[in-house]
Each structure stands twice: as C-alpha cells, then as structure tokens.
Write a protein that holds these residues in place. Structure first.
Motif, PDB file in Angstrom:
ATOM      1  N   SER A  42       5.653   1.592  -0.354  1.00  0.00           N
ATOM      2  CA  SER A  42       6.017   0.353   0.367  1.00  0.00           C
ATOM      3  C   SER A  42       7.004  -0.494  -0.458  1.00  0.00           C
ATOM      4  O   SER A  42       7.969  -1.045   0.082  1.00  0.00           O
ATOM      5  CB  SER A  42       4.751  -0.455   0.657  1.00  0.00           C
ATOM      6  OG  SER A  42       3.947   0.265   1.511  1.00  0.00           O
ATOM      7  N   GLU A 162       6.315  -3.085   6.677  1.00  0.00           N
ATOM      8  CA  GLU A 162       5.971  -2.491   5.373  1.00  0.00           C
ATOM      9  C   GLU A 162       5.068  -3.426   4.590  1.00  0.00           C
ATOM     10  O   GLU A 162       4.111  -2.991   3.935  1.00  0.00           O
ATOM     11  CB  GLU A 162       7.264  -2.181   4.593  1.00  0.00           C
ATOM     12  CG  GLU A 162       7.105  -1.044   3.578  1.00  0.00           C
ATOM     13  CD  GLU A 162       6.637   0.225   4.175  1.00  0.00           C
ATOM     14  OE1 GLU A 162       7.144   0.696   5.208  1.00  0.00           O
ATOM     15  OE2 GLU A 162       5.638   0.793   3.603  1.00  0.00           O
ATOM     16  N   MET A 166       1.512  -2.851   3.289  1.00  0.00           N
ATOM     17  CA  MET A 166       1.233  -3.079   1.878  1.00  0.00           C
ATOM     18  C   MET A 166      -0.008  -3.957   1.701  1.00  0.00           C
ATOM     19  O   MET A 166      -0.847  -3.708   0.847  1.00  0.00           O
ATOM     20  CB  MET A 166       2.430  -3.752   1.204  1.00  0.00           C
ATOM     21  CG  MET A 166       2.734  -3.115  -0.118  1.00  0.00           C
ATOM     22  SD  MET A 166       4.331  -3.747  -0.748  1.00  0.00           S
ATOM     23  CE  MET A 166       3.779  -4.950  -1.933  1.00  0.00           C
TER      24      MET A 166
END
Lengths: 724, 143
Positions: A42, A162, A166
């Motif tokens: 990520s 992302e 994450m």
C-alpha cells in the motif's frame, strides 16, 4: 492426589501452553507478515500514486513553461515525464495484482492519461506552429482542465482506497500485536508460574523421595544387618535347587561354611534324599504359590539337627514366581527340651491321672469330708451324704458335732483333736449318728494337710462304713461271751472230769490194792487156816482186783489221750514197731508168732502215742493168734495219694464183719473174755490216737481167717521212704 | 531215836501198813516215821507244832504220797526242795496216780523217783524195794 500426578498435569499444561503459544505466535506472525506486506505494498502504491500526481503537476507546469517560452527543452521534460507516468502505471499494475477495483481505476486513469498525452502532442504542434495564443487557449480550455481534474480525482480515489485498505491492514496488525502481547504474556507469566509450581512439587517430591530413599537405605541396612546376624538360615533358590541368596547361620551346626554353599546347588552339600525332599517341597511352594511350614530332622556331615522352616514363593525381577525363599530355625535344642517337657508332662499327666484315679477311687469307695482348721466342713462327698442322710448344704459349714452320737468319751475326742492338731494322722473307729437318728460306725483316718510352716490348715477325713462289721463284732462279742460261758462251763466240767479221773486213778486203786494185797498176804501168811477152795477164792479175789486196776488204767489212758496235745516228730515207724514187738516179747515170752516187718517208713507223728497205738495193735494180734497154728503177723505200709497207710495183718481168730461198728467203741468186745482176755479199750485208744493225727482207722476180717487193721496218717512231702 | 531212816507221808492206813510191812520185811528201813497229812509232815521235818520238842535230826529219805490232806504231797515236795535245810534229802514220790502230768510235775520239782503203786501185792513189793537205792548201805538187808 499424589504429587506425581500434579507434576504430570503441570507438565502437560506447560507443554500444551507452549504448543498453543507457538501455534498462536506462528499464525499471528504469518498474519503480521501478510499485513506488513500489504502495508508495504500500500505504501508503495501510495508512493507511486503520489509520484504520479507530482508528475502530472510537473507535466502541467513544464507544458505551460513550454508554451510560454517555446523552449523545446521544456517540452522534452513533459514527454519524459509522460513516459515515466506510463512506466509508473505498469509498476502500479504489478503492485495491484488481485485488487480488481484498483486495477479498474488504474486502467481508467491510464486511458485518461493517454488522452491527456494526445492533447500534449496537439499543444506541442500548436506551439511549434507558433500559435502560442491558441496553445494557451487550448491548454486553458475546459476540456483539458476537466481531463486532468478527472485523472487527479481518479488517483485520489485510488489513494483513498489504498489508504483505507492500509487502515484495515494496520487494524489487523494492531490486533495481531495484541495477540502477540497476550501470547508473550501468557508464556512469560503462566508457563514460569506453572513451571515454578511443578518445580516446587518436584522438589517436594524429590525431597520425599530422598527421605524415602534414606529411610529405605536405613531399612535395607537394618534388614541386611538382621538377615546377616539372625540365628536363622535364609536361602533363596530356584526350582532346580540352585542357591541364589544365602545367609545361613545354621551352616556351622552342620559343619558347613558359606563358601561351600554360596552359588552352589543344594545337591552339592546335602544328602541325596534331603535334596529330593527339599526340591519336591520347593516345587509345591512354586506351584501352589502358598507359604509352607515344615519341621525336618536332617543329618549332614554326621551332624543331626531339627530345623523348623518356612518356605514361601519369591518373584523374580519380571514378577514371575521363580524362587523359593526358605527361612529355617534350628529347633534341635528346643525339640530336646520339648521332648523332656513332653516326657515330664506325660509323667505328670500319668501321675495326675493316678492322683485323679486315686481321688476317684477314694471318692467312690470312701466317705470323705474335708474340714478347715477349725473343724468346719468345707467338702463332703456323696458317700458322706448317703451314710449321714444329710444333704451337702446341710453339712457344709457345720462341724462334725452334727453326726456326733455321744457314744465316745470326752477323752477320746480330745485325743483325736490333740493328735491331728499336732499334724499327726489319727486313726480310729467312731460311732456316728445319722440325720434320722440311726447310728453308723466308721473306720476313720484323719489326715492333717500342713502348710509351709507345718501347721494344719485343713483336715481330710477318710472313713469307711464298718457298721456291718461292728454289728458282726457285737454279735461275735455276744457269741464270744456265750462261748466263754460255754468254755468256762466246759472247763468246770473238765475240772470235774479231772477230779473224777484223779480219783479213779488214785483213790479207786487204793482199795483194790488193799483187796489184792491182803488177799495175797492171807494166802501166804495164813495158808494153814485155809482149805484149797478158800485159797482159790483168794486167788480170784486178787485177779479181779488186778483186772479192775488194769481196766482203770486203760480207761484213764483213753480219757487222757483226748486232752493231750500232739508233740510231732519225724518218726521211723518201722523201727518203733520192732521196739514195741521186742518189749512185748519180753513181757510175754509165750509169743510164738512169725512177725514180718516191711520197708522202713518215716512219718510225722507223736512217737509216744504212736508207740501206744502199736502196742495195742500188736498185743491184739498176738492175743488173737495165740490159738492159731503157725501164727503169722505182717506189718507193712503203702502210700495212697497224700496218705500213708499202715496195716497189721494176722492169721488169727478174726471177727465177724457185721460187728465192725462196735469194734472201735470202748468197752465193746467181740470175743468172750474167757477166750481172749482184755479190757475192750485197746481199739478205742487206737482210734482216738489216729483221729488225733488226722487219720482214719479201719479193719477187714473174717472169722477164723485173720484180721487186718489199717490206719492212715497224712503224708507230708518231708516224709520219706528209708530203705532198710 | 538217834536216826530216822525214812519219813513216810501216807494218809491211807492200809497203804501205809503195806508199805511199812514191805520195807521192814525187806530189811530196808527200821526207823520209820509215818505222818498222815502234809501239814504234819512239814511240822515234823521243821520241828513245829506237836513235833517242836523232838530231837533235831532229819530223815535219810522222805517218801510222799501226792493226794494227802491239808497240804498236798506236791506242795510238801516244793517246800522241802526249796529249803536249804532239806533240799539235799532225797524225796521219792509213791503215788497211786499213774498220770503223766503228776509224774512230770514231780520230776520237775526235783523228786528223785516217782513210783506208781501197783495193785497186785507182788508188784507192790517189787516197787517198794526200789526205795532201797536211796537208803544207806548199813541198813541194806543182807540177802
């Protein structure tokens, strides 16, 4: 629960915890790695997306610069940046494999970029054509601005996605971190705790173990000490008789040493018979698995000992009954002592039995009473009750006054008590009174039982019923008194008889003598005044007086024989007969008989009386053969059982057997005095003498054919035939 | 009387007469004293009673009949033989008793002889003549 179990559980828990912890750590780590990878991806994606965004700005800036300046250098930067953006797009594509949504967004973004790139090329062409204004116009047109905004929005969207993924990864990581902390905490706290507990337990266990071990060691030492020093034989052997263990204190008594025995087979040192017996016994123990006890007398090396032994099965290391342990004690001494004790016991029992028998016999036969020192009855037997007619209850506690008859004097009773109180036995006959008032006599023996100082503590009176005897004695006494009266009467009669006899002997002879003497004197001194007839009358007077004298003498003899007591002596009858015959021949020389005397005989008799008897028998024989031609007289004897029979046989006048009854009566004659003179007393005297000797007299005769007079005398063994 | 040949104790007069007659006719004794009972015999011998004054001499021979009045002949015999004065005088018993018991008793006390008086006169004479053994030689008849 035992300590061992706690330890086991503790270990299992620790192992389980460890395994669980490892597993948990492993899975957590894996997740963390995954999450880390995700996070780093990520981060890279975000970095690329950030870079991409910066490149878009760079491209915009340098495009403007290019437009403004038309310096191609600027344009070149934009072209290179576009190429880099493309490359970046490929990088992102690789990073986002598997993330479909991002990939779609990426593709859309790349498409938009390609469109933007085309616009760049168009702008460039405008610039190159020098249409600066137009290029500015174009760049600042809505279309291009929207496209770029769209691209930037797309990138932001991707960034946003992302970032959210994450955040998820970070969340996961955070959770895993918690788990790890927990796991570590678990391992760091719980396991040591449990291990500590286990350690403590183990320590405790070991301590107990050491203690036990110490105790065991002590016990073992004690045991081995006991075994080695015990005066017993301990051996462990197998079924074949091989000695496995031996502690034998008894070896010495058989003349053996431990070396001779250790590791050997019993057949190596025991006699074959014993070996067989022991093996059989051991087999029995092994088969039955039961303890056996035995007592055996065995001889080894000539030494005989009696051993009491206990054999019991022993398990080997694998728990199989394979050995026999035998513990033996030497009981030879004990046996011999036991034997002595047994014999003593036997003797004692016999004696006890004898005592009991005596007691029984005494109890059965005698009247028993036991009194204490003061004379109080403490025991009576049935016989006592029977004779006294009192019950035991009535008698116990009383003294003997209960049966006192009052018959005996005070001195008699006093003497009794003095005797027994001084510890002596008293014996006597007592008249007692029964409960019903009847009297009974008892022969009494009182035995004092003395204590250690010799003082009587009780008296045992043993009595027997002599009432019958006493009654007999009384009747005998009465009879005796009667007898005494009779005897005294008899004595008186005898005395009278004696006086009479004496008178006969003395006084009656005197006038006879006077008659005889003066008749003789008249005849001799005054013969001239008498004629022949007168002289004959005087002769008759003298003869009769003398006959009367003989008659008196015979009668006296007959009377006195009855009163004489025999004075016995071994007498040779044959010799006595010869003597009598010789004397008779002297008195009467006219005897012409031929006399034969048989073999000599010796017999027990009164010689004086026997002589008188023979005088009478022989003078009879001479008398009755005096008219016989060739007179013969035989005197002989023979033995008949336990009697000796003597006889005098003649061939004289004899007599008629029908008068035999009168023959031996005094004054009875079977012949006229004219034929054979005599008093008629002779045979009566003979009979009296023989009767006095316990014999008999009898005769056998025929008129004119002689007579035989027999007499028998008891024959005693001492009597013997003496050959002439 | 300077000596006494014989003292005769005999209560029966005929027997005494016959005895003395035989003794004298045989010449065996001349000086004969005749007493009729035991007490008289004792008196005579020990000079008592009516014999107290008699001469102090003892008879050579004493002849006793057993059955005599007052003191029996056997008692007289016992007295004589237990007395120092008279125990050496020979005593002959002349009795009608032929009983062995009498004979034994007399011999036991110490009589020199026991003569049973026979009934026939000849036998009597023979018996009396036995007394001669106890009389002194000087008085023996010379036959």
């Amino acid at each position: 629960m035992r300590i061992e179990r706690y330890i086991n559980i503790g270990f299992i828990v620790v192992v389980l915890l460890y395994v669980a912890g490892t597993f948990l750590t492993y899975s957590t780590n894996k997740e963390i790695i995954e999450a880390g990878k995700e996070l780093s991806k990520s981060n890279r994606v975000l970095y690329q997306l950030e870079s991409l965004k910066r490149e878009i700005i760079t491209i915009q800036s340098y495009s403007r610069a290019y437009i403004i300046t038309s310096d191609t250098e600027f344009f070149k930067v934009t072209s290179r940046t576009i190429d880099s953006a493309y490359q970046r797009g490929n990088v992102l594509r690789n990073l986002l494999v598997g993330e479909q949504q991002q990939l779609v967004l990426l593709d859309s973004t790349i498409k938009l970029g390609q469109m933007a790139a085309k616009r760049n090329v168009y702008m460039n062409s405008l610039v190159k054509e020098g249409k600066k204004d137009k290029a500015v116009q174009f760049v600042e047109s809505g279309e291009v601005v929207a496209l770029i905004t769209k691209i930037e929005a797309m990138i932001d969207k991707m960034k946003e996605d992302e970032q959210s993924s994450m955040a998820v990864s970070e969340q996961v990581l955070k959770g895993q971190q918690k788990t790890i902390v927990f796991t570590y905490g678990l391992r760091a706290v719980l396991v040591p705790l449990i291990l500590l507990a286990v350690f403590i337990l183990m320590r405790k266990g070991f301590r107990a173990l050491y203690k036990t071990q110490a105790r065991l060691t002590q016990t073992a030492t004690l045991l081995s000490g006991l075994i080695e020093n015990a005066p017993v034989a301990i051996s462990v052997r197998d079924a074949e008789g091989n000695i496995i263990i031996i502690y034998d204190a008894l070896l010495k008594s058989f003349g053996l040493t431990t070396e001779q025995v250790k590791g050997k087979n019993i057949s190596d040192f025991l006699p074959a018979a014993e070996t067989e017996r022991i093996k059989l016994k051991d087999l029995e123990v092994l088969k039955s698995n039961i303890k056996r006890e035995a007592e055996n007398t065995l001889t080894v090396n000539g030494l005989t000992q009696t051993i009491f032994s206990v054999s019991f099965p022993v398990r080997d290391e694998e728990g199989i009954v394979n050995y026999v342990c035998n513990i033996g004690i030497n009981i030879t001494d004990r046996k011999s002592k036991e034997e002595i004790i047994r014999k003593m016991n036997e003797e004692l029992q016999q004696k006890m039995k004898a005592v009991t028998d005596y007691q029984y016999a005494l109890d059965e036969s005698a009247i028993i009473a036991v009194t204490d020192q003061a004379g109080k009855i403490i025991h009576v037997n049935n016989n006592f009750c029977r004779i006294s007619k009192y019950t035991t209850q009535e008698l116990i506690g009383q003294d003997h006054r209960i049966v006192n008859s009052g018959y005996h004097s005070k001195d008699f009773i006093k003497n009794l008590w003095t005797t027994i109180a001084s510890g002596k036995v008293w014996r006597g006959e007592m008249k007692n009174k029964a409960k019903d008032g009847t009297y009974y006599w008892v022969d009494t023996t009182i035995v004092p039982f003395l204590n250690l100082v010799g003082k009587p503590f009780q008296y045992v009176a043993i009595r027997s019923d002599i009432t019958k005897r006493k009654l007999h004695e009384e009747s005998i006494l009465a009879l005796n008194q009667q007898l005494e009266t009779t005897i005294s009467d008899l004595k008186e009669a005898n005395k009278e008889m004696e006086i009479f006899t004496y008178s006969v002997a003395h006084d009656m002879r005197t006038p006879l003598r006077a008659i005889s003497a003066f008749a003789t004197l008249l005849q001799s001194e005054h013969a001239t005044g008498l004629n022949e007839e007168g002289k004959r009358f005087l002769g008759i007077l003298d003869d009769n007086a003398q006959n009367m004298g003989k008659l008196i003498d015979s009668l006296l003899k007959y009377a006195t024989i009855g009163q004489t007591t025999l004075s016995l002596a071994q007498t040779n009858i044959t010799a006595l007969a010869s003597k009598v015959i010789d004397e008779l021949r002297v008195t009467d020389p006219t005897i012409k008989a031929n006399i034969t005397i048989g073999n000599a005989k010796t017999i027990q008799c009164d010689p004086a009386l026997m002589k008188l008897l023979l005088q009478n028998l022989f003078s009879n024989a001479f008398k009755y053969t005096s008219r016989t031609n060739a007179p013969k007289i035989l005197f002989d004897s023979y033995q008949d059982n336990d009697e000796m029979i003597f006889f005098v046989k003649d061939n004289g006048a004899g007599f008629d057997m029908q008068y035999i009854d009168k023959l031996f009566l005094p004054f009875q004659r079977l012949h006229a005095e004219e034929d054979f003179e005599g008093t008629g007393i002779g045979l009566a005297i003979v009979q009296r003498i023989i009767q006095k000797h316990g014999g008999t007299v009898w005769a056998d005769a025929k008129v004119n054919q002689g007579a035989t007079f027999y007499f028998s005398l008891p024959y005693i063994k001492n009597d013997s035939y003496v050959e002439n | 009387m300077s000596k006494i040949d014989l003292l005769l104790l005999e209560d029966n007069a005929t027997d005494a007469e016959l005895t003395i007659k035989v003794l004298r006719s045989q010449g065996m004794a001349k000086d004969i004293v005749h007493v009729k009972d035991g007490a008289e015999a004792i008196d005579f011998i020990f000079r008592k009673g009516k014999y107290a004054e008699r001469e102090n001499i003892l008879p050579e021979l004493i002849v006793l009949d057993l059955k005599v009045p007052k003191i029996f002949g056997i008692e007289v015999l016992e007295i004589l033989l237990s007395n120092e004065l008279t125990k050496n005088i020979p005593v002959v018993v002349l009795s009608s008793s032929s009983l062995d018991s009498d004979k034994d008793a007399c011999y036991k006390l110490g009589a020199k002889a026991y003569i049973v008086k026979p009934i026939g006169f000849d036998a009597f004479t023979e018996a009396i003549s036995q007394l001669g053994h106890y009389l002194s030689q000087g008085d023996q008849p010379t036959e």
